[in-house]
Design a protein around this motif. Structure first.
Motif, mmCIF file in Angstrom:
data_model
loop_
_atom_site.group_PDB
_atom_site.id
_atom_site.type_symbol
_atom_site.label_atom_id
_atom_site.label_comp_id
_atom_site.label_asym_id
_atom_site.label_seq_id
_atom_site.Cartn_x
_atom_site.Cartn_y
_atom_site.Cartn_z
ATOM 1 N N LYS A 55 0.836 -1.201 0.000
ATOM 2 C CA LYS A 55 0.000 0.000 0.000
ATOM 3 C C LYS A 55 0.875 1.257 0.000
ATOM 4 N N PRO A 56 0.387 2.351 -0.588
ATOM 5 C CA PRO A 56 1.217 3.557 -0.700
ATOM 6 C C PRO A 56 1.373 4.290 0.627
ATOM 7 N N ILE A 57 2.417 5.127 0.694
ATOM 8 C CA ILE A 57 2.679 5.965 1.859
ATOM 9 C C ILE A 57 2.893 7.393 1.388
ATOM 10 N N ASP A 58 3.164 8.297 2.314
ATOM 11 C CA ASP A 58 3.465 9.681 1.962
ATOM 12 C C ASP A 58 4.633 9.696 0.976
ATOM 13 N N PRO A 59 4.477 10.377 -0.161
ATOM 14 C CA PRO A 59 5.525 10.343 -1.189
ATOM 15 C C PRO A 59 6.893 10.787 -0.698
ATOM 16 N N VAL A 60 6.955 11.714 0.253
ATOM 17 C CA VAL A 60 8.255 12.180 0.718
ATOM 18 C C VAL A 60 8.982 11.086 1.490
ATOM 19 N N CYS A 61 8.247 10.191 2.143
ATOM 20 C CA CYS A 61 8.868 9.067 2.850
ATOM 21 C C CYS A 61 9.323 7.995 1.860
ATOM 22 N N ALA A 62 8.503 7.746 0.845
ATOM 23 C CA ALA A 62 8.922 6.819 -0.211
ATOM 24 C C ALA A 62 10.173 7.336 -0.912
ATOM 25 N N THR B 55 13.909 0.103 3.319
ATOM 26 C CA THR B 55 12.521 0.565 3.368
ATOM 27 C C THR B 55 12.502 2.029 3.800
ATOM 28 N N PRO B 56 11.370 2.712 3.651
ATOM 29 C CA PRO B 56 11.212 3.966 4.394
ATOM 30 C C PRO B 56 11.288 3.678 5.898
ATOM 31 N N ALA B 57 11.550 4.694 6.691
ATOM 32 C CA ALA B 57 11.570 4.515 8.142
ATOM 33 C C ALA B 57 10.178 4.653 8.737
ATOM 34 N N THR B 58 9.405 5.595 8.221
ATOM 35 C CA THR B 58 8.042 5.840 8.693
ATOM 36 C C THR B 58 7.159 6.109 7.477
ATOM 37 N N ALA B 59 5.864 6.113 7.705
ATOM 38 C CA ALA B 59 4.918 6.371 6.617
ATOM 39 C C ALA B 59 4.583 7.842 6.475
ATOM 40 N N THR B 60 5.015 8.661 7.451
ATOM 41 C CA THR B 60 4.707 10.090 7.450
ATOM 42 C C THR B 60 5.922 10.868 7.935
ATOM 43 N N PRO B 61 5.972 12.172 7.629
ATOM 44 C CA PRO B 61 6.968 13.032 8.271
ATOM 45 C C PRO B 61 6.674 13.154 9.772
ATOM 46 N N PRO B 62 7.550 13.844 10.533
ATOM 47 C CA PRO B 62 7.287 14.050 11.964
ATOM 48 C C PRO B 62 5.877 14.573 12.205
ATOM 49 N N LEU B 63 5.237 14.011 13.217
ATOM 50 C CA LEU B 63 3.806 14.241 13.438
ATOM 51 C C LEU B 63 3.529 15.421 14.368
ATOM 52 N N PRO B 64 2.404 16.103 14.170
ATOM 53 C CA PRO B 64 1.989 17.112 15.142
ATOM 54 C C PRO B 64 1.739 16.467 16.504
ATOM 55 N N HIS B 65 1.821 17.268 17.549
ATOM 56 C CA HIS B 65 1.550 16.769 18.887
ATOM 57 C C HIS B 65 0.132 16.180 18.975
ATOM 58 N N LYS B 66 -0.009 15.218 19.877
ATOM 59 C CA LYS B 66 -1.292 14.566 20.166
ATOM 60 C C LYS B 66 -1.837 13.785 18.973
ATOM 61 N N SER B 67 -0.946 13.288 18.123
ATOM 62 C CA SER B 67 -1.394 12.470 17.000
ATOM 63 C C SER B 67 -1.819 11.076 17.426
ATOM 64 N N LEU B 68 -1.299 10.590 18.548
ATOM 65 C CA LEU B 68 -1.668 9.280 19.081
ATOM 66 C C LEU B 68 -1.639 9.374 20.606
ATOM 67 N N PRO B 69 -2.587 10.113 21.178
ATOM 68 C CA PRO B 69 -2.507 10.440 22.608
ATOM 69 C C PRO B 69 -2.857 9.268 23.517
ATOM 70 N N MET B 70 -2.235 9.261 24.684
ATOM 71 C CA MET B 70 -2.510 8.243 25.693
ATOM 72 C C MET B 70 -3.840 8.477 26.397
ATOM 73 N N THR B 71 -4.532 9.553 26.060
ATOM 74 C CA THR B 71 -5.871 9.785 26.594
ATOM 75 C C THR B 71 -6.921 8.946 25.875
ATOM 76 N N ILE C 239 13.666 13.223 7.140
ATOM 77 C CA ILE C 239 12.990 12.012 6.685
ATOM 78 C C ILE C 239 14.060 10.930 6.548
ATOM 79 N N ALA C 240 13.758 9.730 6.994
ATOM 80 C CA ALA C 240 14.773 8.680 7.056
ATOM 81 C C ALA C 240 14.381 7.464 6.232
#
Length: 474
Positions: free
Chosen positions: A273-280, A384-400, A442-443
């Protein structure tokens, strides 16, 4: 002390070289790191526990005794997760466990201490390392030095932000599903997860979560990564299993050019499946560079069920949380007091896992890891790419969050490339080879056969020399 410009121009090995040449005293190195922590930490919130005076006193005692190992006075932080340090509080990123103190060092920490490292404190982690951003009720939000509105990744985000902001050139990190590699990718650093049990994990742990969990470092350079590994690698007494270290130091091995290799390139998710082009683009760039270095590079996906492997691995990992509160039955409010909503959900899940389900999931891991490993019968390495997205904004996957299944789905949507190699135990490294148009790091990720750490590091060093990166923001 060194000026900030002088400080930022050296990696860990370089600083140790200045001390060896008599250009600077080891205490001045440690004091420079303390100055930088005090200057930078209010901005990024990477260091949550400090032990400055203890580190300076320990250094002075060693100098007075004439004990001068190579890395005497070199600054280091230990992550606030799974790594006991004698006398230094360990909270595992949790308000509930703040102030917990151990009376011993882990084997890895004891080796760092023996090598002369000055242990200046602990770097931030989310509660029990459960998410890919470093944000907790206990310690607050860790910010990315490249863009303070974005997270530093997790769960070793404190280590990543500390190194990227210039507090020191390298720091301890741990990795159970990408927690070394994701922060390294988001902070523009080198992040290496060694082969299973190349680094010790005792004496407080035997089998770390069925071999899923690893420890090493994030760093600004390959030679730092290798030099630290030379200090820490090798089995400790009573280890249930280990990966042998080579007879030649890794620091020397990385300067040896590898033979012509067959390298498989992946520019999509591992399921196509595709990912963010900058990571690819980061993976594509790495493939082109390796081809230019004389290696044979071919786009090829591995043939395995990545969803089945990832799901089985993370649920085996979560089941280990049941050991926090031994016993049977539902966890009560008293036991869950002081824990964040997602930790509560994960703990409740862990108590409900049957032995049958647990063993069936370990069987799935075995089946799919063997299918994944077959890729390396055809190729020496995978990119491979390292991640599917560039660095994420805060609270993208919150523990709340409270929906465990939805949380896990989102986690592996954002980071689909790291967890399979925790399950397999294979060595994997991320390198900050690319940037977004806005200048964010980007890694790409480089993976090798089990126990082929030296080859992974050699090729990573080739990439570093051929296409140097800027490891820290301006």
């Amino acid at each position: 002390m060194l000026t900030r410009d002088e400080w930022m121009s050296h990696d860990l090995v370089g600083l140790a070289g200045l001390v060896a040449e008599g250009q600077i005293a080891p205490r001045a190195v440690l004091e420079t790191a303390i100055r930088e922590i005090e200057a930078q930490n209010p901005r990024v919130n990477a260091v949550v526990v400090t032990a400055f005076e203890e580190a300076l006193d320990a250094l002075d005692a060693r100098v007075e005794a004439g004990d001068t190992p190579r890395f005497l006075g070199m600054p280091y932080l230990i992550k606030d997760l799974h790594a006991p340090v004698r006398g230094l509080p360990l909270s595992n990123g949790s308000e509930r466990f703040k102030g917990t103190v151990f009376d011993f060092d882990s084997t890895l920490v004891s080796r760092l201490r023996a090598a002369g490292f000055g242990l200046l404190g602990r770097s931030a982690s989310p509660e029990f390392g459960l998410t890919l951003e470093t944000d907790s009720a206990a310690w607050g939000t860790t910010r990315n030095p490249w863009d303070l509105e974005r997270g530093a990744g997790g769960s070793s985000g404190g280590a990543g932000a500390a190194v990227a902001s210039g507090m020191m050139p390298a720091a301890h990190a741990t990795d159970s599903a990408g927690s070394i590699r994701i922060p390294a990718a988001f902070n523009g650093l080198v992040g290496f997860k060694p082969s299973r049990a190349l680094n010790p994990f005792g004496p407080h742990r035997g089998d770390p979560n069925h071999g899923i969990s690893h420890e090493h470092a994030v760093a600004v350079s390959l030679r730092d990564t290798a030099a630290i590994l030379d200090v820490t690698a090798g089995p400790d007494t009573g280890a249930p299993y280990f990966t042998a270290k080579p007879s030649t130091p890794f620091e020397a091995l990385i300067e040896q050019a590898p033979r012509r290799l067959r390298i498989g390139l992946v520019t999509t998710r591992l399921d196509g499946k595709p990912i963010d082009p900058v990571c690819a683009a980061a993976a594509e760039k790495t493939g082109r560079l390796l081809s230019g270095l004389g290696h044979e590079v071919e786009e090829a996906l591995p043939d395995f069920d990545v969803q089945a492997l990832t799901d089985a691995m993370i649920r085996v990992l979560l089941a280990s949380l049941a050991g926090l509160f031994p016993g049977a039955g539902e966890l009560g409010e008293e036991e869950l007091a002081g824990l964040e909503p997602m930790t509560r959900a994960a703990l409740r899940y862990s108590r409900q896992v049957s032995l049958s389900d647990h063993l069936q999931r370990t069987a799935v891991i075995n089946r799919e890891v063997r299918r994944l490993a077959a890729y390396f019968e055809r190729f020496d390495l995978m990119v491979t790419p390292a991640t599917a997205t560039p660095p994420l904004p805060h609270k993208s996957l919150p523990m709340t969050a409270t929906d465990l299944d939805g949380f896990l789905d989102r986690l592996f949507e954002l980071s689909p490339f790291t967890a399979p190699f925790n399950a397999s135990g294979m060595p994997a490294i991320v390198l900050p080879v690319h940037q977004t148009p806005e200048g964010l790091p980007i890694a790409s990720q480089l993976i090798g056969k089990m126990a082929d750490d030296a080859l992974v590091l050699k090729v990573a060093r080739q990439i570093e020399v051929a296409s140097p990166w800027r490891a820290r923001p301006a």
